[in-house]
Scaffold this motif. Sequence first.
Motif, PDB file in Angstrom:
ATOM      1  N   ALA A  30       8.044 -13.885   0.302  1.00 43.22           N
ATOM      2  CA  ALA A  30       7.914 -15.348   1.282  1.00 43.22           C
ATOM      3  C   ALA A  30       9.187 -15.158   2.247  1.00 43.22           C
ATOM      4  O   ALA A  30       9.099 -15.608   3.348  1.00 43.22           O
ATOM      5  CB  ALA A  30       8.319 -16.323   0.202  1.00 43.22           C
ATOM      6  N   LYS A  31      10.341 -14.774   1.722  1.00 43.90           N
ATOM      7  CA  LYS A  31      11.509 -14.745   2.739  1.00 43.90           C
ATOM      8  C   LYS A  31      11.189 -13.728   3.709  1.00 43.90           C
ATOM      9  O   LYS A  31      11.729 -13.929   5.045  1.00 43.90           O
ATOM     10  CB  LYS A  31      12.821 -14.425   2.017  1.00 43.90           C
ATOM     11  N   LEU A  32      10.644 -12.507   3.336  1.00 41.89           N
ATOM     12  CA  LEU A  32      10.430 -11.572   4.538  1.00 41.89           C
ATOM     13  C   LEU A  32       9.099 -12.005   5.268  1.00 41.89           C
ATOM     14  O   LEU A  32       8.722 -11.381   6.178  1.00 41.89           O
ATOM     15  CB  LEU A  32       9.906 -10.381   3.723  1.00 41.89           C
ATOM     16  N   ASP A  33       8.361 -12.923   5.065  1.00 42.60           N
ATOM     17  CA  ASP A  33       7.356 -13.522   5.585  1.00 42.60           C
ATOM     18  C   ASP A  33       6.118 -12.403   5.728  1.00 42.60           C
ATOM     19  O   ASP A  33       5.539 -12.217   6.833  1.00 42.60           O
ATOM     20  CB  ASP A  33       7.667 -13.933   6.854  1.00 42.60           C
ATOM     21  N   VAL A  34       5.805 -11.875   4.366  1.00 41.51           N
ATOM     22  CA  VAL A  34       4.778 -10.964   4.351  1.00 41.51           C
ATOM     23  C   VAL A  34       3.919 -11.432   3.242  1.00 41.51           C
ATOM     24  O   VAL A  34       4.391 -12.262   2.358  1.00 41.51           O
ATOM     25  CB  VAL A  34       5.345  -9.532   4.037  1.00 41.51           C
ATOM     26  N   ALA A  35       2.793 -10.578   2.938  1.00 35.90           N
ATOM     27  CA  ALA A  35       1.771 -11.139   1.959  1.00 35.90           C
ATOM     28  C   ALA A  35       2.106 -10.027   0.805  1.00 35.90           C
ATOM     29  O   ALA A  35       2.197  -8.716   1.014  1.00 35.90           O
ATOM     30  CB  ALA A  35       0.287 -10.616   2.633  1.00 35.90           C
ATOM     31  N   GLN A  36       2.400 -10.734  -0.390  1.00 38.68           N
ATOM     32  CA  GLN A  36       2.541  -9.839  -1.327  1.00 38.68           C
ATOM     33  C   GLN A  36       1.230  -9.090  -1.951  1.00 38.68           C
ATOM     34  O   GLN A  36       0.146  -9.731  -1.843  1.00 38.68           O
ATOM     35  CB  GLN A  36       3.178 -10.658  -2.618  1.00 38.68           C
ATOM     36  N   ILE A  37       1.117  -7.980  -2.366  1.00 36.56           N
ATOM     37  CA  ILE A  37       0.106  -7.130  -2.811  1.00 36.56           C
ATOM     38  C   ILE A  37       0.646  -7.055  -4.488  1.00 36.56           C
ATOM     39  O   ILE A  37       1.258  -6.351  -4.945  1.00 36.56           O
ATOM     40  CB  ILE A  37      -0.011  -5.742  -2.186  1.00 36.56           C
ATOM     41  N   SER A  38      -0.282  -7.741  -5.303  1.00 33.61           N
ATOM     42  CA  SER A  38       0.103  -7.906  -6.454  1.00 33.61           C
ATOM     43  C   SER A  38      -0.932  -6.970  -7.410  1.00 33.61           C
ATOM     44  O   SER A  38      -2.231  -7.051  -7.189  1.00 33.61           O
ATOM     45  CB  SER A  38      -0.455  -9.568  -6.957  1.00 33.61           C
ATOM     46  N   ASP A  39      -0.072  -6.636  -8.657  1.00 31.46           N
ATOM     47  CA  ASP A  39      -1.046  -5.863  -9.852  1.00 31.46           C
ATOM     48  C   ASP A  39      -1.656  -4.718  -9.201  1.00 31.46           C
ATOM     49  O   ASP A  39      -2.776  -4.804  -9.833  1.00 31.46           O
ATOM     50  CB  ASP A  39      -1.796  -7.263 -10.498  1.00 31.46           C
ATOM     51  N   ILE A  40      -1.134  -3.945  -8.408  1.00 32.30           N
ATOM     52  CA  ILE A  40      -2.012  -2.858  -8.139  1.00 32.30           C
ATOM     53  C   ILE A  40      -2.188  -1.737  -9.379  1.00 32.30           C
ATOM     54  O   ILE A  40      -1.191  -1.701 -10.177  1.00 32.30           O
ATOM     55  CB  ILE A  40      -1.391  -2.219  -6.701  1.00 32.30           C
ATOM     56  N   THR A  41      -3.372  -1.128  -9.072  1.00 28.98           N
ATOM     57  CA  THR A  41      -3.673  -0.298 -10.228  1.00 28.98           C
ATOM     58  C   THR A  41      -4.008   1.241  -9.635  1.00 28.98           C
ATOM     59  O   THR A  41      -4.046   2.153 -10.529  1.00 28.98           O
ATOM     60  CB  THR A  41      -5.124  -0.914 -10.583  1.00 28.98           C
ATOM     61  N   ALA A  42      -3.975   1.261  -8.276  1.00 27.38           N
ATOM     62  CA  ALA A  42      -3.898   2.597  -7.702  1.00 27.38           C
ATOM     63  C   ALA A  42      -3.488   2.566  -6.331  1.00 27.38           C
ATOM     64  O   ALA A  42      -3.463   1.622  -5.642  1.00 27.38           O
ATOM     65  CB  ALA A  42      -5.501   2.961  -7.481  1.00 27.38           C
ATOM     66  N   VAL A  43      -3.073   3.558  -5.882  1.00 29.78           N
ATOM     67  CA  VAL A  43      -2.526   3.854  -4.285  1.00 29.78           C
ATOM     68  C   VAL A  43      -3.381   4.815  -3.743  1.00 29.78           C
ATOM     69  O   VAL A  43      -3.494   5.934  -4.139  1.00 29.78           O
ATOM     70  CB  VAL A  43      -1.075   4.500  -4.339  1.00 29.78           C
ATOM     71  N   ASP A  44      -4.168   4.368  -2.678  1.00 28.56           N
ATOM     72  CA  ASP A  44      -5.140   5.023  -1.826  1.00 28.56           C
ATOM     73  C   ASP A  44      -4.380   6.066  -0.502  1.00 28.56           C
ATOM     74  O   ASP A  44      -4.674   6.814  -0.305  1.00 28.56           O
ATOM     75  CB  ASP A  44      -6.332   4.328  -1.314  1.00 28.56           C
ATOM     76  N   SER A  45      -3.434   5.146  -0.168  1.00 24.46           N
ATOM     77  CA  SER A  45      -2.510   5.842   1.010  1.00 24.46           C
ATOM     78  C   SER A  45      -1.221   4.720   0.989  1.00 24.46           C
ATOM     79  O   SER A  45      -1.157   3.647   0.079  1.00 24.46           O
ATOM     80  CB  SER A  45      -3.290   5.751   2.270  1.00 24.46           C
ATOM     81  N   ALA A  46      -0.196   4.969   1.917  1.00 21.73           N
ATOM     82  CA  ALA A  46       0.630   4.351   2.108  1.00 21.73           C
ATOM     83  C   ALA A  46       0.735   2.822   2.345  1.00 21.73           C
ATOM     84  O   ALA A  46       1.500   1.901   2.279  1.00 21.73           O
ATOM     85  CB  ALA A  46       1.792   4.871   3.066  1.00 21.73           C
ATOM     86  N   ASP A  47      -0.688   2.465   2.777  1.00 20.42           N
ATOM     87  CA  ASP A  47      -0.653   1.076   3.298  1.00 20.42           C
ATOM     88  C   ASP A  47      -2.057   0.443   2.434  1.00 20.42           C
ATOM     89  O   ASP A  47      -2.531  -0.697   2.879  1.00 20.42           O
ATOM     90  CB  ASP A  47      -0.936   0.930   4.899  1.00 20.42           C
ATOM     91  N   THR A  48      -2.715   1.275   1.718  1.00 16.33           N
ATOM     92  CA  THR A  48      -4.100   0.840   1.198  1.00 16.33           C
ATOM     93  C   THR A  48      -3.672   1.005  -0.511  1.00 16.33           C
ATOM     94  O   THR A  48      -3.412   2.054  -0.974  1.00 16.33           O
ATOM     95  CB  THR A  48      -5.213   1.561   1.580  1.00 16.33           C
ATOM     96  N   PHE A  49      -4.280  -0.148  -0.990  1.00 12.82           N
ATOM     97  CA  PHE A  49      -4.010  -0.200  -2.442  1.00 12.82           C
ATOM     98  C   PHE A  49      -5.425  -0.742  -3.312  1.00 12.82           C
ATOM     99  O   PHE A  49      -5.973  -1.585  -2.513  1.00 12.82           O
ATOM    100  CB  PHE A  49      -2.723  -1.019  -2.787  1.00 12.82           C
TER     101      PHE A  49
END
Length: 309
Positions: A104-123
Amino acid sequence: MTTLVIAEHDNKQLKPATLNAVAAAQKMGGDIHILVAGSGAQDVAAQAAKAVGVASVLLADAAHLQDGLAENVAEQVLAVAGDYSHIVFPATASGKNVAPRVAAKLDVAQISDITAVDSADTFERPIYAGNAIAIVQSSDEKKVITVRVTSFDAVAAEGGNAEVKTVDAVADSGLSSFVGREVAKNDRPELTAATVVVSGGRGMGSAENFKLLEPLADKLGAALGASRAAVDAGFAPNDWQVGQTGKIVAPQLYVAIGISGAIQHLAGMKDSKVIVAVNKDPEAPIFGVADYGLVADLFTAVPELEKAI
């Protein structure tokens, strides 16, 4: 591109969840740094420095960071966040408490509870109690992420040789104060870190009947768990709850006794390597995910199972 992993600890020991979060961070690419925010936590920083794959450890040490108050820890994360592309928390009670404040302080959307990383920006992350997997791509400059630790094998705790750097601790926010802590003493393994879990459900019938599971758990060296229905009925303590609104576990062996298998419970344990279910209802949903199922009265089956082991 550098990732900052927020360490989970008790000022003495680094919690295993941190090593799982580091494993997830490795898949994002770039260097990995760990932030240890606490009081008298030099030993924790030294342990973090030995984790394989960690390039640097930041130690923020102050009395008001001792109890992990979310307001203070979030401010500490924000104070060092400038150089990082990814900020990663374990999706534990502590991580879930701090991460939204940082996002919230950074004004970004949190990406919660990820189970895999497809790339540096995709989860990838589960939705609808794990019945569907959402693929989320973020264009935010900084990505604030919580990691489902059971989905990533922990990196080795020994073998690394990272540098420990001391950073200035932020001032006490004054927004909250630590009043007290009631710690449940338990000789069994911690639920989320156990390799074997024995759980009971509403079918156990009472808190007294829950003691029936103890000899089986003792023989298996297991942690004890419970469904939400059992916890709500007062059969088992809150910290035993496994499920979407409880703890997410993925042990080598999960034994479900008297658990029907509500979707919320399945979301918390269906990634277990081997699932054994005992239930007198042959139509119970738990049998849909079980590797081995026994349709029987648990009050007969559990003592026989314990004797056979």
